[in-house]
Design a protein around this motif. Structure first.
Motif, PDB file in Angstrom:
ATOM      1  N   GLU A 130       0.810  -1.205   0.000  1.00 44.28           N
ATOM      2  CA  GLU A 130       0.000   0.000   0.000  1.00 44.28           C
ATOM      3  C   GLU A 130       0.850   1.264   0.000  1.00 44.28           C
ATOM      4  O   GLU A 130       0.313   2.367  -0.038  1.00 44.28           O
ATOM      5  N   ILE A 131       2.158   1.126   0.089  1.00 43.73           N
ATOM      6  CA  ILE A 131       3.055   2.279   0.155  1.00 43.73           C
ATOM      7  C   ILE A 131       3.626   2.492  -1.241  1.00 43.73           C
ATOM      8  O   ILE A 131       4.395   1.678  -1.757  1.00 43.73           O
ATOM      9  N   ILE A 132       3.240   3.603  -1.872  1.00 45.16           N
ATOM     10  CA  ILE A 132       3.591   3.872  -3.262  1.00 45.16           C
ATOM     11  C   ILE A 132       4.778   4.825  -3.320  1.00 45.16           C
ATOM     12  O   ILE A 132       4.781   5.855  -2.657  1.00 45.16           O
ATOM     13  N   GLY A 133       5.776   4.481  -4.139  1.00 42.68           N
ATOM     14  CA  GLY A 133       6.912   5.374  -4.351  1.00 42.68           C
ATOM     15  C   GLY A 133       8.235   4.653  -4.264  1.00 42.68           C
ATOM     16  O   GLY A 133       8.347   3.587  -3.645  1.00 42.68           O
TER      17      GLY A 133
ATOM     18  N   ILE B 150      -7.380  14.602  -5.762  1.00 46.63           N
ATOM     19  CA  ILE B 150      -7.647  13.824  -6.981  1.00 46.63           C
ATOM     20  C   ILE B 150      -9.047  13.221  -6.930  1.00 46.63           C
ATOM     21  O   ILE B 150      -9.736  13.149  -7.959  1.00 46.63           O
ATOM     22  N   GLU B 151      -9.501  12.816  -5.753  1.00 50.56           N
ATOM     23  CA  GLU B 151     -10.870  12.295  -5.640  1.00 50.56           C
ATOM     24  C   GLU B 151     -11.875  13.373  -6.060  1.00 50.56           C
ATOM     25  O   GLU B 151     -12.831  13.092  -6.799  1.00 50.56           O
ATOM     26  N   ARG B 152     -11.677  14.630  -5.588  1.00 52.36           N
ATOM     27  CA  ARG B 152     -12.584  15.718  -5.988  1.00 52.36           C
ATOM     28  C   ARG B 152     -12.493  15.959  -7.497  1.00 52.36           C
ATOM     29  O   ARG B 152     -13.497  16.187  -8.172  1.00 52.36           O
ATOM     30  N   ALA B 153     -11.249  15.906  -8.028  1.00 51.75           N
ATOM     31  CA  ALA B 153     -11.056  16.160  -9.449  1.00 51.75           C
ATOM     32  C   ALA B 153     -11.753  15.085 -10.301  1.00 51.75           C
ATOM     33  O   ALA B 153     -12.331  15.385 -11.349  1.00 51.75           O
ATOM     34  N   VAL B 154     -11.701  13.831  -9.866  1.00 51.91           N
ATOM     35  CA  VAL B 154     -12.362  12.748 -10.599  1.00 51.91           C
ATOM     36  C   VAL B 154     -13.874  12.973 -10.631  1.00 51.91           C
ATOM     37  O   VAL B 154     -14.540  12.726 -11.641  1.00 51.91           O
ATOM     38  N   ILE B 155     -14.425  13.463  -9.518  1.00 53.38           N
ATOM     39  CA  ILE B 155     -15.862  13.740  -9.471  1.00 53.38           C
ATOM     40  C   ILE B 155     -16.221  14.845 -10.456  1.00 53.38           C
ATOM     41  O   ILE B 155     -17.248  14.789 -11.144  1.00 53.38           O
TER      42      ILE B 155
ATOM     43  N   ARG C  56     -12.237   3.955 -10.541  1.00 56.49           N
ATOM     44  CA  ARG C  56     -12.885   2.645 -10.444  1.00 56.49           C
ATOM     45  C   ARG C  56     -13.987   2.660  -9.378  1.00 56.49           C
ATOM     46  O   ARG C  56     -15.085   2.148  -9.598  1.00 56.49           O
ATOM     47  N   ARG C  57     -13.714   3.288  -8.233  1.00 57.93           N
ATOM     48  CA  ARG C  57     -14.694   3.314  -7.151  1.00 57.93           C
ATOM     49  C   ARG C  57     -15.903   4.158  -7.500  1.00 57.93           C
ATOM     50  O   ARG C  57     -17.030   3.831  -7.126  1.00 57.93           O
ATOM     51  N   LEU C  58     -15.671   5.292  -8.217  1.00 55.56           N
ATOM     52  CA  LEU C  58     -16.759   6.209  -8.547  1.00 55.56           C
ATOM     53  C   LEU C  58     -17.392   5.911  -9.907  1.00 55.56           C
ATOM     54  O   LEU C  58     -18.247   6.664 -10.372  1.00 55.56           O
ATOM     55  N   HIS C  59     -16.913   4.847 -10.566  1.00 49.73           N
ATOM     56  CA  HIS C  59     -17.440   4.440 -11.870  1.00 49.73           C
ATOM     57  C   HIS C  59     -17.292   5.566 -12.903  1.00 49.73           C
ATOM     58  O   HIS C  59     -18.228   5.887 -13.648  1.00 49.73           O
ATOM     59  N   ARG C  60     -16.107   6.184 -12.925  1.00 51.06           N
ATOM     60  CA  ARG C  60     -15.791   7.214 -13.922  1.00 51.06           C
ATOM     61  C   ARG C  60     -14.812   6.629 -14.930  1.00 51.06           C
ATOM     62  O   ARG C  60     -14.055   5.695 -14.633  1.00 51.06           O
ATOM     63  N   ARG C  61     -14.792   7.226 -16.132  1.00 51.26           N
ATOM     64  CA  ARG C  61     -13.917   6.709 -17.187  1.00 51.26           C
ATOM     65  C   ARG C  61     -12.642   7.531 -17.329  1.00 51.26           C
ATOM     66  O   ARG C  61     -11.990   7.518 -18.372  1.00 51.26           O
TER      67      ARG C  61
ATOM     68  N   GLU D 107       9.579  13.122  -6.808  1.00 50.27           N
ATOM     69  CA  GLU D 107       9.683  12.150  -7.889  1.00 50.27           C
ATOM     70  C   GLU D 107       8.636  11.043  -7.773  1.00 50.27           C
ATOM     71  O   GLU D 107       8.372  10.320  -8.741  1.00 50.27           O
ATOM     72  N   ASP D 108       8.024  10.907  -6.561  1.00 51.51           N
ATOM     73  CA  ASP D 108       6.970   9.905  -6.381  1.00 51.51           C
ATOM     74  C   ASP D 108       5.594  10.434  -6.781  1.00 51.51           C
ATOM     75  O   ASP D 108       4.617   9.665  -6.837  1.00 51.51           O
ATOM     76  N   LEU D 109       5.483  11.761  -7.032  1.00 45.43           N
ATOM     77  CA  LEU D 109       4.178  12.358  -7.311  1.00 45.43           C
ATOM     78  C   LEU D 109       3.461  11.751  -8.525  1.00 45.43           C
ATOM     79  O   LEU D 109       2.266  11.423  -8.448  1.00 45.43           O
ATOM     80  N   PRO D 110       4.133  11.593  -9.677  1.00 50.80           N
ATOM     81  CA  PRO D 110       3.415  11.052 -10.839  1.00 50.80           C
ATOM     82  C   PRO D 110       2.802   9.677 -10.588  1.00 50.80           C
ATOM     83  O   PRO D 110       1.639   9.431 -10.908  1.00 50.80           O
ATOM     84  N   VAL D 111       3.584   8.773  -9.981  1.00 51.07           N
ATOM     85  CA  VAL D 111       3.055   7.413  -9.768  1.00 51.07           C
ATOM     86  C   VAL D 111       1.959   7.427  -8.699  1.00 51.07           C
ATOM     87  O   VAL D 111       0.972   6.679  -8.779  1.00 51.07           O
ATOM     88  N   LEU D 112       2.076   8.288  -7.668  1.00 55.93           N
ATOM     89  CA  LEU D 112       1.018   8.415  -6.667  1.00 55.93           C
ATOM     90  C   LEU D 112      -0.264   8.949  -7.295  1.00 55.93           C
ATOM     91  O   LEU D 112      -1.366   8.449  -7.037  1.00 55.93           O
ATOM     92  N   ALA D 113      -0.125  10.007  -8.130  1.00 59.58           N
ATOM     93  CA  ALA D 113      -1.292  10.596  -8.773  1.00 59.58           C
ATOM     94  C   ALA D 113      -1.998   9.571  -9.660  1.00 59.58           C
ATOM     95  O   ALA D 113      -3.235   9.456  -9.643  1.00 59.58           O
ATOM     96  N   GLU D 114      -1.226   8.809 -10.432  1.00 59.63           N
ATOM     97  CA  GLU D 114      -1.820   7.778 -11.291  1.00 59.63           C
ATOM     98  C   GLU D 114      -2.528   6.708 -10.456  1.00 59.63           C
ATOM     99  O   GLU D 114      -3.603   6.219 -10.810  1.00 59.63           O
ATOM    100  N   HIS D 115      -1.908   6.336  -9.345  1.00 60.35           N
ATOM    101  CA  HIS D 115      -2.501   5.313  -8.473  1.00 60.35           C
ATOM    102  C   HIS D 115      -3.854   5.777  -7.939  1.00 60.35           C
ATOM    103  O   HIS D 115      -4.851   5.035  -7.992  1.00 60.35           O
ATOM    104  N   PHE D 116      -3.922   7.012  -7.406  1.00 60.79           N
ATOM    105  CA  PHE D 116      -5.171   7.515  -6.844  1.00 60.79           C
ATOM    106  C   PHE D 116      -6.212   7.761  -7.945  1.00 60.79           C
ATOM    107  O   PHE D 116      -7.413   7.613  -7.713  1.00 60.79           O
ATOM    108  N   LEU D 117      -5.760   8.144  -9.128  1.00 59.82           N
ATOM    109  CA  LEU D 117      -6.683   8.338 -10.245  1.00 59.82           C
ATOM    110  C   LEU D 117      -7.391   7.018 -10.567  1.00 59.82           C
ATOM    111  O   LEU D 117      -8.624   6.970 -10.699  1.00 59.82           O
ATOM    112  N   LYS D 118      -6.631   5.936 -10.708  1.00 63.87           N
ATOM    113  CA  LYS D 118      -7.223   4.631 -11.027  1.00 63.87           C
ATOM    114  C   LYS D 118      -8.135   4.162  -9.895  1.00 63.87           C
ATOM    115  O   LYS D 118      -9.224   3.637 -10.134  1.00 63.87           O
ATOM    116  N   LYS D 119      -7.684   4.360  -8.664  1.00 65.95           N
ATOM    117  CA  LYS D 119      -8.454   3.897  -7.505  1.00 65.95           C
ATOM    118  C   LYS D 119      -9.822   4.565  -7.447  1.00 65.95           C
ATOM    119  O   LYS D 119     -10.852   3.888  -7.327  1.00 65.95           O
TER     120      LYS D 119
END
Length: 575
Positions: free
Chosen positions: A247-250, A472-477, A439-444, A424-436
């Motif tokens: 669960e620890i990304i980076g 990122i959760e707010r942005a996905v919404i 998927r949870r909010l049923h957005r494409r 340097e961990d920001l891009p992979v963290l952002a991508e991880h939370f975007l996918k998470k």
């Protein structure tokens, strides 16, 4: 072995055993439950139980199940003294033999081993049954395959050994009580006309029933305690399914150093103090240390010291006896007792009130606690991991945190870096939370624009990884397409939070303890303000519409200030 078996099946078996006692089932009914449920936990082709006779000198087979004709059947008895089973019961130790032929070659006088070899068995596991601290017998599990048993089977059986032993003992008590009742009834019928003898036997019967009732009541109390503990541990064990570090990304050097420190300390029982700003993932590190330790088979008990009222935290940590205070209607075990054998995670340790700090120090030093209203110490074996976002050294200087407790906690410190120190961990963290969250909010939503990513990289993230995830959760919404851009990113709340910190209100003043803290927050406010100004000017500093003109300063002055704050017009401008 699948985790579902480890986490669910032993608990369900223990529950069924408790229910069997509550319904007064016989020994054979109890063993039928055990044999049925163990079939899904450990492999066996032959299983049996032998109990100690009343003298404690012989073991007598009381139940056997085999897939073929048994060579050792119900009624078979053997002397305990001098046998290989004597040290197992004395030391309460599980024995695994994965090559019975080799074992018999070393112990040719073991008649029981010779007989189960004749049945075709090639490996064996012997489990002592201990009830209320004393041995009552053993359980044998045998397999036709050599090498069938592993330490994992031992660990699983230990989870249910206590309730199993109590259930078997109470089944024996119920059978014995029924037998005695039948005998007494027969004697009562035979002596129906002898009033004097009848009266004497009735008195004996009442005394026997009273004694047996007392024993059963004591057993019920022990079962209730085990049931409550199993239910509590089951709740906590649900949070322990994830593997260490997944669960620890980076992969930044700063984060890698913290993870390496966690890996090194995990296998010891050393007390760990995890420090870092809010939102850096201190609980994830604590969980990873527990899952890598030898205590991973027991529960990780988490206590949020700031979330428990000061009047209740002592009871939550150390427990209380019935009647210890108004509302204490029954005895309650504290978190230290629940974590015994496992790990106790004391989150936000800096919020523990001084009145509790001295008792916490004693628990760490002496490994014993005393319940509220209790009459004596209780030994506990819990590994302590503490975490805080406060400066405990400054609190020690101010007299708000005990110095001796600080040094007892700070045996092995692990400092988690803020997100701004591992960009340097920001891009992979952002991508991880975007996918998470997509998927949870049923957005494409599947990607982030370079401009939005540059905006993330230019921001200081005072709320760290937690703030990034929530943003990122707010942005996905807000995003209705498949690409998240600048228009969906909202930093509008941050300046107000910085102002609250400087004014001394809100949650941030907890971190504004020194002039250096105030200076650092002031720089963050200024950096955010200038970054927003550059965004509005499209990254331009000079000329009409440039940031210098809108701020009323010289371009060279603004350029110098940007350089000092680590900003550049090129990095701040959207692309």
């Amino acid at each position: 072995m699948p985790k579902e078996i480890h986490l669910a099946r032993p608990w369900l078996l223990a529950r069924d055993l408790i229910e069997s006692i509550n319904h007064g089932k016989s020994e054979q009914e109890v063993l039928d439950i055990v044999y049925r449920e163990l079939r899904g936990i450990v492999p066996f082709d032959r299983i049996g139980v032998a109990t100690l006779d009343p003298t404690g000198e012989r073991l007598v087979m009381t139940s056997v199940r085999s897939d073929g004709p048994p060579k050792i059947d119900v009624g078979y008895a053997g002397r305990l003294k001098g046998s290989t089973l004597e040290p197992l019961l004395r030391e309460q130790r599980v024995r695994i033999i994965n090559d019975l032929e080799a074992y018999f070659g070393e112990h040719p006088k073991s008649h029981a081993t010779h007989r189960i070899l004749q049945e075709g068995m090639r490996s064996n596991l012997t489990l002592p049954l201990i009830a209320r601290g004393r041995p009552i017998g053993v359980m044998f599990l045998s397999s036709r395959q050599a090498g069938s048993y592993r330490p994992a089977h031992e660990d699983l059986l230990r989870e249910v050994a206590g309730p199993m032993a109590i259930a078997v003992e109470n089944g024996l008590l119920m059978d014995e009580l029924k037998r005695r009742n039948q005998q007494l009834e027969q004697q009562n019928v035979a002596l129906r006309d002898a009033d004097q003898l009848k009266s004497r036997f009735v008195q004996q019967l009442e005394a026997e029933v009273e004694r047996r009732t007392g024993e059963l009541q004591a057993s019920y109390q022990e079962i209730e305690r085990l049931k409550d503990q199993l239910q509590m541990e089951n709740v906590y064990l649900k949070d322990e399914v994830s593997m260490p570090f997944t669960e620890i990304i980076g992969s930044s050097p700063a984060l890698a150093a913290s993870l390496e420190a966690a890996r090194k300390v995990a296998l010891s029982d050393t007390t760990v103090l995890i420090t870092g700003e809010t939102g850096t993932g201190k609980e994830l590190i604590a969980r990873a240390i527990h899952n890598l330790s030898t205590r991973r088979g027991k529960a990780l008990i988490r206590v949020s010291c700031s979330a428990i009222p000061e009047t209740l935290i002592e009871s939550e940590l150390f427990g209380h006896e019935k009647g210890a205070f108004t509302g204490a209607v029954s005895r309650k075990e504290g978190r230290f007792e629940l974590a015994s054998g496992g790990t106790l995670f004391l989150d936000e340790i800096g919020d523990v009130p001084p009145s509790v700090q001295v008792k916490l120090l004693r628990a760490l030093q002496e490994r014993e606690i005393e319940r509220l209203g209790g009459t004596g110490p209780i030994g506990v074996d819990a590994r302590i991991i503490a975490a805080t976002n406060r400066n405990l050294e400054a609190m020690v200087v101010d007299g708000r945190f005990r110095e001796d407790l600080y040094y007892r906690l700070n045996v092995f410190p692990i400092m988690l870096p803020p997100l701004r120190d591992r960009r340097e961990d920001l891009p992979v963290l952002a991508e991880h939370f975007l996918k998470k969250h997509a998927r949870r909010l049923h957005r494409r939503v599947t990607k982030i624009t370079p401009k939005a990513m540059n905006l993330f990289l230019s921001y200081d993230w005072p709320g760290n990884v937690r703030e990034l995830e929530h943003l990122i959760e707010r942005a996905v919404i807000l995003c209705e397409g498949d690409t998240l851009g600048i228009a969906h990113v909202d930093f509008s709340r941050r300046p107000h939070q910085f102002q609250a910190a400087v004014r001394g209100s809100g949650s941030a003043p907890e971190r504004l303890r020194t002039l250096e803290d105030v200076k650092r927050y002031g720089e963050q406010v200024e950096r955010e303000f200038l970054r927003q100004t550059l965004l509005r000017s499209g990254g331009r500093i000079y000329g009409p519409g440039g940031a210098a003109k809108s701020l009323g300063v010289r371009p060279t002055t603004l350029q110098s200030r940007l350089s000092k704050l680590g900003l550049s017009s090129r990095r701040a401008a959207p692309r």
